[in-house]
Motif scaffolding. Sequence first.
Motif, mmCIF file in Angstrom:
data_model
loop_
_atom_site.group_PDB
_atom_site.id
_atom_site.type_symbol
_atom_site.label_atom_id
_atom_site.label_comp_id
_atom_site.label_asym_id
_atom_site.label_seq_id
_atom_site.Cartn_x
_atom_site.Cartn_y
_atom_site.Cartn_z
ATOM 1 N N PHE A 118 -51.783 -53.218 10.277
ATOM 2 C CA PHE A 118 -52.127 -54.663 10.400
ATOM 3 C C PHE A 118 -52.068 -55.051 11.746
ATOM 4 C CE2 PHE A 118 -50.088 -58.698 10.907
ATOM 5 C CZ PHE A 118 -50.874 -59.690 10.764
ATOM 6 N N PHE A 119 -50.748 -54.603 12.423
ATOM 7 C CA PHE A 119 -50.178 -55.096 13.752
ATOM 8 C C PHE A 119 -51.242 -54.442 14.989
ATOM 9 C CE2 PHE A 119 -46.502 -56.667 11.897
ATOM 10 C CZ PHE A 119 -46.279 -57.652 12.510
ATOM 11 N N LEU A 120 -51.613 -52.919 14.574
ATOM 12 C CA LEU A 120 -52.517 -52.486 15.631
ATOM 13 C C LEU A 120 -53.985 -53.075 15.439
ATOM 14 C CD1 LEU A 120 -51.862 -48.632 15.060
ATOM 15 C CD2 LEU A 120 -51.534 -50.137 16.864
ATOM 16 N N ASP A 121 -54.315 -53.608 14.405
ATOM 17 C CA ASP A 121 -55.742 -54.220 14.075
ATOM 18 C C ASP A 121 -55.783 -55.485 14.628
ATOM 19 O OD1 ASP A 121 -56.677 -51.779 12.912
ATOM 20 O OD2 ASP A 121 -56.519 -52.743 10.860
ATOM 21 N N ARG A 122 -54.326 -56.144 14.635
ATOM 22 C CA ARG A 122 -54.496 -57.604 14.765
ATOM 23 C C ARG A 122 -54.379 -57.596 16.294
ATOM 24 N NH1 ARG A 122 -50.730 -61.336 16.677
ATOM 25 N NH2 ARG A 122 -50.826 -63.265 15.477
ATOM 26 N N THR A 123 -53.683 -56.955 17.026
ATOM 27 C CA THR A 123 -53.514 -56.685 18.444
ATOM 28 C C THR A 123 -54.882 -56.532 19.087
ATOM 29 O OG1 THR A 123 -51.195 -55.789 18.588
ATOM 30 C CG2 THR A 123 -52.453 -55.536 20.515
ATOM 31 N N SER A 124 -55.632 -55.574 18.414
ATOM 32 C CA SER A 124 -56.835 -55.136 19.194
ATOM 33 C C SER A 124 -57.948 -56.455 19.016
ATOM 34 C CB SER A 124 -57.346 -53.987 18.074
ATOM 35 O OG SER A 124 -58.868 -53.703 18.666
ATOM 36 N N ALA A 125 -57.802 -57.294 17.795
ATOM 37 C CA ALA A 125 -58.671 -58.253 17.507
ATOM 38 C C ALA A 125 -58.400 -59.555 18.432
ATOM 39 C CB ALA A 125 -58.685 -58.455 15.955
ATOM 40 N N VAL A 126 -57.044 -59.812 18.538
ATOM 41 C CA VAL A 126 -56.601 -60.847 19.349
ATOM 42 C C VAL A 126 -57.025 -60.569 20.969
ATOM 43 C CG1 VAL A 126 -54.608 -62.264 20.221
ATOM 44 C CG2 VAL A 126 -54.905 -61.672 17.901
ATOM 45 N N HIS A 127 -56.724 -59.268 21.354
ATOM 46 C CA HIS A 127 -56.833 -58.899 22.793
ATOM 47 C C HIS A 127 -58.640 -59.040 23.047
ATOM 48 C CE1 HIS A 127 -52.948 -56.754 23.675
ATOM 49 N NE2 HIS A 127 -52.703 -57.809 23.179
ATOM 50 N N ALA A 128 -59.324 -58.611 21.876
ATOM 51 C CA ALA A 128 -60.640 -58.849 22.343
ATOM 52 C C ALA A 128 -61.074 -60.562 22.274
ATOM 53 C CB ALA A 128 -61.403 -58.082 21.061
ATOM 54 N N VAL A 129 -60.592 -61.134 21.660
ATOM 55 C CA VAL A 129 -61.094 -62.820 21.748
ATOM 56 C C VAL A 129 -60.401 -62.991 23.135
ATOM 57 C CG1 VAL A 129 -60.401 -64.972 20.934
ATOM 58 C CG2 VAL A 129 -61.068 -62.857 19.024
ATOM 59 N N ALA A 130 -59.263 -62.400 23.476
ATOM 60 C CA ALA A 130 -58.659 -63.100 24.593
ATOM 61 C C ALA A 130 -59.342 -62.761 25.843
ATOM 62 C CB ALA A 130 -57.339 -62.766 24.691
#
Length: 188
Positions: A118-130
């Motif tokens: 969850f945290f790896l996927d969330r970090t990747s997704a949030v960083h992509a949007v950012a």
Amino acid sequence: MAKRGAYAKGVVKREEILEAALEIVGRRGYRNASVREIADAVGLSPAGLLHYFGTKEELFVEILRARDAHDTERFDDLEFTESFLEVVRHNADVPGLVELYTRLAAEAADPEHPARGFFLDRTSAVHAVAREALLADQREGRIRADLDIEWIIRAGHALADGLQNAWILDPTIDMAADIDRFFVLLRA
């Protein structure tokens, strides 16, 4: 194709559980919210509740996933930095969810922990949007051109997570104000 029968009822019940869990954990916290209390809120036994999630740890991961989905839906119409600030402001209203996030984030360092993915996927997704939003801001001259976008993302993420840890110990900290100061430093 529409979901039917037992499967559709299971999906609805799972959502009902997550809604109750968001409220209970948000109000009572990770340590004080029990599976029994969440189960009672939705008319299930603890075993019946875990049937939908597998384990208590997996339930708590799904609570965080539901929290993120709610935040995205609630603040999605705002531009990135304002959306980010609104999520942080909202976090101050749900201390138990902040506690859950910080605890599971630390536990996710263990490669075998259910929250790791969850945290790896969330970090990747949030960083992509950012990354997309900040690059656009940089192209438009709203963010300093001399700053590396990847550094901004890592520093902003570390600041947000660190402020949450500090806020748990000292709720007088204004997390959103500190993050807003960070964004001011980025301006061209």
